[in-house]
Design a protein around this motif. Structure first.
Motif, PDB file in Angstrom:
ATOM      1  N   ALA A   8     -23.657 -10.758  18.556  1.00 33.92           N
ATOM      2  CA  ALA A   8     -24.452  -9.823  17.756  1.00 33.92           C
ATOM      3  C   ALA A   8     -23.663  -9.387  16.520  1.00 33.92           C
ATOM      4  O   ALA A   8     -24.211  -9.294  15.417  1.00 33.92           O
ATOM      5  CB  ALA A   8     -24.854  -8.610  18.596  1.00 33.92           C
ATOM      6  N   LYS A   9     -22.356  -9.147  16.696  1.00 33.23           N
ATOM      7  CA  LYS A   9     -21.508  -8.774  15.553  1.00 33.23           C
ATOM      8  C   LYS A   9     -21.445  -9.907  14.536  1.00 33.23           C
ATOM      9  O   LYS A   9     -21.524  -9.675  13.328  1.00 33.23           O
ATOM     10  CB  LYS A   9     -20.093  -8.421  16.024  1.00 33.23           C
ATOM     11  CG  LYS A   9     -19.992  -7.096  16.723  1.00 33.23           C
ATOM     12  CD  LYS A   9     -18.549  -6.864  17.158  1.00 33.23           C
ATOM     13  CE  LYS A   9     -18.376  -5.578  17.922  1.00 33.23           C
ATOM     14  NZ  LYS A   9     -16.979  -5.393  18.380  1.00 33.23           N
ATOM     15  N   GLU A  11     -23.650 -12.239  13.993  1.00 37.10           N
ATOM     16  CA  GLU A  11     -24.941 -12.332  13.303  1.00 37.10           C
ATOM     17  C   GLU A  11     -25.082 -11.221  12.265  1.00 37.10           C
ATOM     18  O   GLU A  11     -25.604 -11.445  11.172  1.00 37.10           O
ATOM     19  CB  GLU A  11     -26.077 -12.288  14.318  1.00 37.10           C
ATOM     20  CG  GLU A  11     -26.171 -13.552  15.147  1.00 37.10           C
ATOM     21  CD  GLU A  11     -27.141 -13.457  16.314  1.00 37.10           C
ATOM     22  OE1 GLU A  11     -27.896 -12.465  16.412  1.00 37.10           O
ATOM     23  OE2 GLU A  11     -27.134 -14.394  17.139  1.00 37.10           O
ATOM     24  N   PHE A  12     -24.596 -10.032  12.587  1.00 40.11           N
ATOM     25  CA  PHE A  12     -24.634  -8.915  11.650  1.00 40.11           C
ATOM     26  C   PHE A  12     -23.787  -9.230  10.416  1.00 40.11           C
ATOM     27  O   PHE A  12     -24.233  -9.067   9.277  1.00 40.11           O
ATOM     28  CB  PHE A  12     -24.126  -7.639  12.339  1.00 40.11           C
ATOM     29  CG  PHE A  12     -23.960  -6.479  11.417  1.00 40.11           C
ATOM     30  CD1 PHE A  12     -25.067  -5.777  10.963  1.00 40.11           C
ATOM     31  CD2 PHE A  12     -22.703  -6.073  11.002  1.00 40.11           C
ATOM     32  CE1 PHE A  12     -24.922  -4.695  10.106  1.00 40.11           C
ATOM     33  CE2 PHE A  12     -22.551  -4.998  10.151  1.00 40.11           C
ATOM     34  CZ  PHE A  12     -23.659  -4.311   9.705  1.00 40.11           C
ATOM     35  N   ILE A  13     -22.578  -9.715  10.647  1.00 43.49           N
ATOM     36  CA  ILE A  13     -21.688 -10.030   9.524  1.00 43.49           C
ATOM     37  C   ILE A  13     -22.261 -11.182   8.706  1.00 43.49           C
ATOM     38  O   ILE A  13     -22.198 -11.166   7.475  1.00 43.49           O
ATOM     39  CB  ILE A  13     -20.266 -10.322  10.037  1.00 43.49           C
ATOM     40  CG1 ILE A  13     -19.656  -9.006  10.558  1.00 43.49           C
ATOM     41  CG2 ILE A  13     -19.391 -10.946   8.961  1.00 43.49           C
ATOM     42  CD1 ILE A  13     -18.366  -9.169  11.332  1.00 43.49           C
ATOM     43  N   MET A  15     -25.395 -11.792   8.292  1.00 47.15           N
ATOM     44  CA  MET A  15     -26.501 -11.216   7.517  1.00 47.15           C
ATOM     45  C   MET A  15     -25.957 -10.547   6.247  1.00 47.15           C
ATOM     46  O   MET A  15     -26.581 -10.577   5.205  1.00 47.15           O
ATOM     47  CB  MET A  15     -27.256 -10.203   8.388  1.00 47.15           C
ATOM     48  CG  MET A  15     -28.443  -9.546   7.716  1.00 47.15           C
ATOM     49  SD  MET A  15     -28.032  -8.087   6.734  1.00 47.15           S
ATOM     50  CE  MET A  15     -27.178  -7.084   7.900  1.00 47.15           C
ATOM     51  N   LEU A  16     -24.776  -9.962   6.323  1.00 51.84           N
ATOM     52  CA  LEU A  16     -24.181  -9.320   5.149  1.00 51.84           C
ATOM     53  C   LEU A  16     -23.634 -10.334   4.147  1.00 51.84           C
ATOM     54  O   LEU A  16     -23.365  -9.990   3.009  1.00 51.84           O
ATOM     55  CB  LEU A  16     -23.033  -8.397   5.574  1.00 51.84           C
ATOM     56  CG  LEU A  16     -23.407  -7.153   6.342  1.00 51.84           C
ATOM     57  CD1 LEU A  16     -22.150  -6.424   6.790  1.00 51.84           C
ATOM     58  CD2 LEU A  16     -24.299  -6.243   5.529  1.00 51.84           C
ATOM     59  N   SER A  59     -33.261  -5.989   8.932  1.00 56.22           N
ATOM     60  CA  SER A  59     -32.075  -5.746   9.765  1.00 56.22           C
ATOM     61  C   SER A  59     -31.901  -4.265  10.079  1.00 56.22           C
ATOM     62  O   SER A  59     -31.128  -3.911  10.955  1.00 56.22           O
ATOM     63  CB  SER A  59     -30.822  -6.263   9.058  1.00 56.22           C
ATOM     64  OG  SER A  59     -30.506  -5.419   7.969  1.00 56.22           O
ATOM     65  N   ILE A  61     -30.725  -2.035   7.890  1.00 54.47           N
ATOM     66  CA  ILE A  61     -29.616  -1.480   7.120  1.00 54.47           C
ATOM     67  C   ILE A  61     -30.113  -0.620   5.971  1.00 54.47           C
ATOM     68  O   ILE A  61     -29.460   0.338   5.584  1.00 54.47           O
ATOM     69  CB  ILE A  61     -28.714  -2.612   6.594  1.00 54.47           C
ATOM     70  CG1 ILE A  61     -27.978  -3.215   7.773  1.00 54.47           C
ATOM     71  CG2 ILE A  61     -27.740  -2.120   5.565  1.00 54.47           C
ATOM     72  CD1 ILE A  61     -27.030  -4.293   7.400  1.00 54.47           C
ATOM     73  N   VAL A  80     -23.183   2.471   6.999  1.00 59.85           N
ATOM     74  CA  VAL A  80     -23.179   1.317   6.090  1.00 59.85           C
ATOM     75  C   VAL A  80     -22.253   1.594   4.914  1.00 59.85           C
ATOM     76  O   VAL A  80     -21.454   0.738   4.529  1.00 59.85           O
ATOM     77  CB  VAL A  80     -24.603   0.978   5.600  1.00 59.85           C
ATOM     78  CG1 VAL A  80     -24.568  -0.164   4.604  1.00 59.85           C
ATOM     79  CG2 VAL A  80     -25.501   0.640   6.769  1.00 59.85           C
TER      80      VAL A  80
END
Length: 113
Positions: A8-9, A11-13, A15-16, A59, A61, A80
């Motif tokens: 999950a981390k 995928e989050f990174i 996405m950024l 997402s 954010i 964020v």
């Protein structure tokens, strides 16, 4: 089936991992902004910005709200902004270390192996 936290981390990174998204997040640290103001600050076509804003919105954010004909975006939370500031500190430390090494190499202070 749940996703492991490390995945999950990642995928989050991931996405950024787009320059326009990072720039949007940097700009929104100063407070909510209408799309036209974001467009004025970011060298990208409106369709490209819209696409990246949609990714950030999905997402969770950023949030968006309509004010008449204008859509205004904001960071969803202070974490964020903290993340963006942490990234800046990390990059600053990394680059400072490289500059110190480069200075040592130029001065001949580092022996060749």
């Amino acid at each position: 089936m749940s996703v492991p936290l490390y995945q999950a981390k990642a995928e989050f990174i991931r996405m950024l991992g787009h320059p326009v998204r990072i720039r949007v997040l940097e700009l929104l640290q100063g407070g909510p902004m209408p799309v036209r103001a974001l467009l004025a600050e970011i060298e990208v076509e409106a369709s490209g910005l819209s696409q990246q804003l949609a990714v950030l919105r999905r997402s969770g954010i950023v949030t968006s709200r309509r004010a008449g004909a204008t859509v205004v975006y904001a960071l969803a939370g202070g974490d964020v902004a903290d993340l963006m500031q942490a990234a800046r500190r990390i990059l600053t430390e990394m680059l400072a270390g490289r500059n110190e090494l480069l200075a040592e190499l130029r001065e001949g202070g580092v022996a060749a192996s």
